[in-house]
Enzyme design. Structure first.
Site, mmCIF file in Angstrom:
data_model
loop_
_atom_site.group_PDB
_atom_site.id
_atom_site.type_symbol
_atom_site.label_atom_id
_atom_site.label_comp_id
_atom_site.label_asym_id
_atom_site.label_seq_id
_atom_site.Cartn_x
_atom_site.Cartn_y
_atom_site.Cartn_z
ATOM 1 N N ARG A 23 0.815 -1.220 0.000
ATOM 2 C CA ARG A 23 0.000 0.000 0.000
ATOM 3 C C ARG A 23 0.844 1.263 0.000
ATOM 4 O O ARG A 23 0.396 2.327 -0.375
ATOM 5 C CB ARG A 23 -0.912 0.038 1.234
ATOM 6 N N GLN A 49 4.638 26.064 19.664
ATOM 7 C CA GLN A 49 4.258 26.615 18.368
ATOM 8 C C GLN A 49 4.732 25.692 17.256
ATOM 9 O O GLN A 49 5.869 25.235 17.266
ATOM 10 C CB GLN A 49 4.915 27.993 18.206
ATOM 11 N N ARG A 61 16.710 30.192 3.256
ATOM 12 C CA ARG A 61 16.117 30.856 4.427
ATOM 13 C C ARG A 61 17.137 30.726 5.548
ATOM 14 O O ARG A 61 17.483 29.635 5.954
ATOM 15 C CB ARG A 61 14.803 30.206 4.827
ATOM 16 N N HIS A 64 19.290 32.161 10.855
ATOM 17 C CA HIS A 64 18.515 32.786 11.918
ATOM 18 C C HIS A 64 18.840 32.186 13.277
ATOM 19 O O HIS A 64 19.114 31.003 13.391
ATOM 20 C CB HIS A 64 17.016 32.587 11.679
ATOM 21 N N TYR A 133 8.419 23.288 11.562
ATOM 22 C CA TYR A 133 9.201 23.654 12.739
ATOM 23 C C TYR A 133 8.306 23.505 13.959
ATOM 24 O O TYR A 133 7.181 23.983 13.960
ATOM 25 C CB TYR A 133 9.613 25.129 12.724
#
Length: 183
Positions: A23, A49, A61, A64, A133
């Site tokens: 499957r 979050q 991206r 950070h 995230y």
């Protein structure tokens, strides 16, 4: 689910072991008991979050981070593939200043645990990618920090030609500047 250590202090990969048959496949992608047994300082229940981004091939991206007490993240690629890059910015860490790259994709289904105190970024290596995230603190824009994705001191080897980078990421500071501010 296997837990794999990495070259960066406290950074872990959680790798599911899907069940496959005619499957297709089924996989448990996250298990709080396994996470809590493997990670110190953050518990699965601390994540407050969930966010998701969709980007196209070549998009970068990052890089950070978060000041203050930082933030812990669980990152996975739900569709497509990315090269995820971390840089350790914890002055007291044995791997301070070191970076590591991880291929995250919708085949291996691994979660990358990013403890507080690391820069994070990625580049999309498939036609499109969805990155999810799970973060342990609500977003606080005043605590955002960043280093330019193309900083020559970091010399990150992005695997694809870079197509799009946000204005914010293009205006990010240097690794040397961030390093000197860390003490």
């Amino acid at each position: 689910m296997r837990v794999e250590t990495t070259s960066l202090h406290d950074v872990l990969l959680f790798v599911p072991e899907p069940f496959q048959d005619e499957r297709g496949w089924f996989s448990r992608t996250f298990d709080t008991a396994i996470f809590d047994a493997a990670v110190t300082g953050v518990r699965a229940a601390d994540f407050t979050q969930d966010s998701q981004s969709r980007s196209h091939r070549g998009v970068v991206r990052g890089m950070h981070g978060r000041g203050g007490r930082g933030e812990a993240k669980l990152v996975r690629c739900a569709h497509g593939s990315v090269l995820d890059v971390l840089v350790d910015i914890r002055p007291d860490s044995p791997t301070f200043g070191q970076q590591a790259a991880f291929e995250l994709d919708d085949v291996r289904l691994a979660h990358l645990y990013v403890p507080p105190g690391l820069l994070h970024g990625y580049q999309v290596t498939s036609d499109a990618a969805d990155v999810c995230y799970r973060i342990d603190r609500p977003h606080a824009p005043g605590e955002d920090i960043g280093v330019a994705f193309d900083d020559p001191d970091l010399a990150i080897a992005w695997p694809e030609p870079i197509t799009i980078v946000s204005a914010r990421d293009r205006a990010a500071g240097s690794w040397a500047g961030l390093r000197s501010s860390l003490g």
